[in-house]
Write a protein that holds these residues in place. Sequence first.
Motif, mmCIF file in Angstrom:
data_model
loop_
_atom_site.group_PDB
_atom_site.id
_atom_site.type_symbol
_atom_site.label_atom_id
_atom_site.label_comp_id
_atom_site.label_asym_id
_atom_site.label_seq_id
_atom_site.Cartn_x
_atom_site.Cartn_y
_atom_site.Cartn_z
ATOM 1 N N ASN A 264 0.837 -1.191 0.000
ATOM 2 C CA ASN A 264 0.000 0.000 0.000
ATOM 3 C C ASN A 264 0.880 1.251 0.000
ATOM 4 O OD1 ASN A 264 -1.262 2.176 2.009
ATOM 5 N ND2 ASN A 264 -2.946 1.182 0.925
ATOM 6 N N PHE A 265 0.396 2.322 -0.648
ATOM 7 C CA PHE A 265 1.192 3.547 -0.788
ATOM 8 C C PHE A 265 1.621 4.118 0.564
ATOM 9 C CE2 PHE A 265 1.588 8.177 -1.556
ATOM 10 C CZ PHE A 265 2.601 8.138 -2.513
ATOM 11 N N LEU A 266 0.715 4.099 1.550
ATOM 12 C CA LEU A 266 1.052 4.602 2.889
ATOM 13 C C LEU A 266 2.173 3.784 3.516
ATOM 14 C CD1 LEU A 266 0.535 6.409 5.359
ATOM 15 C CD2 LEU A 266 -1.227 4.791 6.084
ATOM 16 N N LEU A 267 2.106 2.455 3.359
ATOM 17 C CA LEU A 267 3.157 1.588 3.908
ATOM 18 C C LEU A 267 4.493 1.845 3.217
ATOM 19 C CD1 LEU A 267 1.343 -1.842 4.419
ATOM 20 C CD2 LEU A 267 1.797 -0.059 6.104
ATOM 21 N N GLN A 268 4.461 2.107 1.917
ATOM 22 C CA GLN A 268 5.693 2.435 1.193
ATOM 23 C C GLN A 268 6.357 3.671 1.790
ATOM 24 O OE1 GLN A 268 5.418 2.529 -3.108
ATOM 25 N NE2 GLN A 268 3.724 1.071 -3.096
ATOM 26 N N ILE A 269 5.560 4.697 2.063
ATOM 27 C CA ILE A 269 6.084 5.934 2.664
ATOM 28 C C ILE A 269 6.707 5.646 4.025
ATOM 29 C CG2 ILE A 269 5.429 8.167 3.658
ATOM 30 C CD1 ILE A 269 3.337 8.419 1.449
ATOM 31 N N LYS A 270 5.984 4.897 4.851
ATOM 32 C CA LYS A 270 6.454 4.623 6.212
ATOM 33 C C LYS A 270 7.716 3.762 6.225
ATOM 34 C CE LYS A 270 3.044 6.760 8.263
ATOM 35 N NZ LYS A 270 3.311 8.026 8.984
ATOM 36 N N ILE A 271 7.799 2.789 5.310
ATOM 37 C CA ILE A 271 8.974 1.916 5.255
ATOM 38 C C ILE A 271 10.221 2.715 4.885
ATOM 39 C CG2 ILE A 271 10.053 0.005 3.995
ATOM 40 C CD1 ILE A 271 7.214 -1.211 3.754
ATOM 41 N N ILE A 272 10.093 3.599 3.903
ATOM 42 C CA ILE A 272 11.249 4.410 3.500
ATOM 43 C C ILE A 272 11.641 5.393 4.599
ATOM 44 C CG2 ILE A 272 12.058 6.139 1.832
ATOM 45 C CD1 ILE A 272 10.384 4.641 -0.268
ATOM 46 N N GLN A 273 10.652 5.972 5.272
ATOM 47 C CA GLN A 273 10.943 6.837 6.420
ATOM 48 C C GLN A 273 11.733 6.078 7.490
ATOM 49 O OE1 GLN A 273 7.165 8.393 7.772
ATOM 50 N NE2 GLN A 273 7.516 10.373 6.785
ATOM 51 N N LEU A 274 11.275 4.876 7.792
ATOM 52 C CA LEU A 274 11.949 4.060 8.806
ATOM 53 C C LEU A 274 13.359 3.674 8.344
ATOM 54 C CD1 LEU A 274 11.895 2.520 11.475
ATOM 55 C CD2 LEU A 274 10.736 0.632 10.302
ATOM 56 N N PHE A 275 13.501 3.345 7.081
ATOM 57 C CA PHE A 275 14.805 2.991 6.508
ATOM 58 C C PHE A 275 15.810 4.133 6.680
ATOM 59 C CE2 PHE A 275 17.387 3.137 2.497
ATOM 60 C CZ PHE A 275 18.261 2.113 2.824
ATOM 61 N N CYS A 276 15.387 5.353 6.370
ATOM 62 C CA CYS A 276 16.267 6.522 6.486
ATOM 63 C C CYS A 276 16.602 6.823 7.943
ATOM 64 C CB CYS A 276 15.611 7.744 5.850
ATOM 65 S SG CYS A 276 15.355 7.604 4.078
ATOM 66 N N PHE A 277 15.607 6.725 8.800
ATOM 67 C CA PHE A 277 15.839 7.058 10.206
ATOM 68 C C PHE A 277 16.671 5.984 10.906
ATOM 69 C CE2 PHE A 277 14.809 7.374 14.716
ATOM 70 C CZ PHE A 277 14.982 8.738 14.925
ATOM 71 N N ASP A 278 16.410 4.729 10.582
ATOM 72 C CA ASP A 278 17.105 3.623 11.241
ATOM 73 C C ASP A 278 18.599 3.640 10.928
ATOM 74 O OD1 ASP A 278 17.415 1.159 12.680
ATOM 75 O OD2 ASP A 278 17.359 0.085 10.791
ATOM 76 N N ASN A 279 18.960 4.019 9.706
ATOM 77 C CA ASN A 279 20.364 3.951 9.289
ATOM 78 C C ASN A 279 21.133 5.260 9.479
ATOM 79 O OD1 ASN A 279 20.756 1.167 7.959
ATOM 80 N ND2 ASN A 279 18.810 1.875 7.115
ATOM 81 N N PHE A 280 20.444 6.398 9.319
ATOM 82 C CA PHE A 280 21.159 7.677 9.388
ATOM 83 C C PHE A 280 20.471 8.716 10.267
ATOM 84 C CE2 PHE A 280 22.424 5.761 5.335
ATOM 85 C CZ PHE A 280 23.805 5.787 5.466
ATOM 86 N N GLN A 281 19.449 8.303 11.043
ATOM 87 C CA GLN A 281 18.715 9.226 11.915
ATOM 88 C C GLN A 281 18.265 10.464 11.142
ATOM 89 O OE1 GLN A 281 21.795 7.737 13.334
ATOM 90 N NE2 GLN A 281 20.206 6.228 13.688
ATOM 91 N N MET A 282 17.780 10.236 9.949
ATOM 92 C CA MET A 282 17.361 11.316 9.059
ATOM 93 C C MET A 282 15.862 11.214 8.810
ATOM 94 S SD MET A 282 18.581 12.019 5.128
ATOM 95 C CE MET A 282 18.046 10.386 4.623
ATOM 96 N N TYR A 283 15.161 12.331 9.019
ATOM 97 C CA TYR A 283 13.725 12.365 8.712
ATOM 98 C C TYR A 283 13.539 12.949 7.318
ATOM 99 C CZ TYR A 283 8.763 13.327 8.882
ATOM 100 O OH TYR A 283 7.420 13.362 8.595
ATOM 101 N N LEU A 284 12.983 12.152 6.408
ATOM 102 C CA LEU A 284 12.806 12.570 5.017
ATOM 103 C C LEU A 284 11.388 13.103 4.812
ATOM 104 C CD1 LEU A 284 14.622 12.527 2.485
ATOM 105 C CD2 LEU A 284 13.488 10.406 1.830
#
Length: 328
Positions: A264-284
């Motif tokens: 789902n589009f919402l899940l895609q957004i959340k997964i990428i947000q989590l990916f960025c934050f988990d690895n580089f503590q970056m909020y996209l």
Amino acid sequence: MKQLDLEKIRTLIKYFIIQYNVTNILLAISGGQDSLYLINILETLKQQLFKIKLQISYIYIDHQWKQTSLQQIKHIINYIKLMKSSITIYQISKITLSEDECRTFRYNIILQHAAKYKFELVITGHNATDTIETFIQNIIKGSGIESLNNLAIKSKILQDTFILRPLLKLDREMIYWICKKFYLPIWSDSTNYVYKIQRNRIRQELIPYIKKYLHKNIEYNIKSLIHHYYYQNEYIKQSVIKLYLKSQHCKRTAISHQKIKTQNFLLQIKIIQLFCFDNFQMYLENSKIIKVINKINSKSLNLSRIMTYNHFIFFINNNWFYLSIKIY
């Protein structure tokens, strides 16, 4: 019913103290009815749980908005002296009526104070009416579902420190009745009637108008909505974490875009947000994430740099979506 609610609050705080072996408590107060009621509860528990040897301290943040600020501080100090407890008072010299800015100031000061003096538990006086007002404010701002129920009874703010909001099930009218019953010296805060503050407009004008002309049970309906949103948000978070863990590369900082694009589009957004934050503590930002998702979902995709953002590069290689640091 009122007496039953009182017992629930006492039991909640007592249970939390015993369960987490709490001995050092910081209560953030304002001088209003919420904090006075909590002072009453904590000082009573301190006597009941004498074997634990509870240390209770108080913190007050003075924004210096009003001419009576000094008198209010004296009133609070005198009351705390009666309890034979200690209080720390911080004064903010910058005069502002921005509620978001003031909330950030208060939270940061309380957080730093709790960390410095190693408090195990921070207690605040947020109540059910505050939750409703915050909900309406967040709707006005256009916040997402995760922000519409952002006040939890218990949360962890530091490695060894919890924050507890035991009054979230009680509304302001109930707490006022309790304070009157125990003859607690409520300080009447004149800033509650300054209509430049958005929350005061909501409290004094918007909610009474809706109750009178649109729906008399608006507060109950919002409480129910917040309750449902909480479970919806928890389901979304759990789904995102599961999908993120399944999509991770075993060695590199990458996730499988093939697994992401089927969601789902919402899940895609959340997964990428989590990916960025988990690895580089970056909020996209959402606009950047949507650009990434559109590229991932495109049919022709092999080796491609999607975009650069600050010091990071987003790119695709075969089935993997990568995030790397730019090398100068």
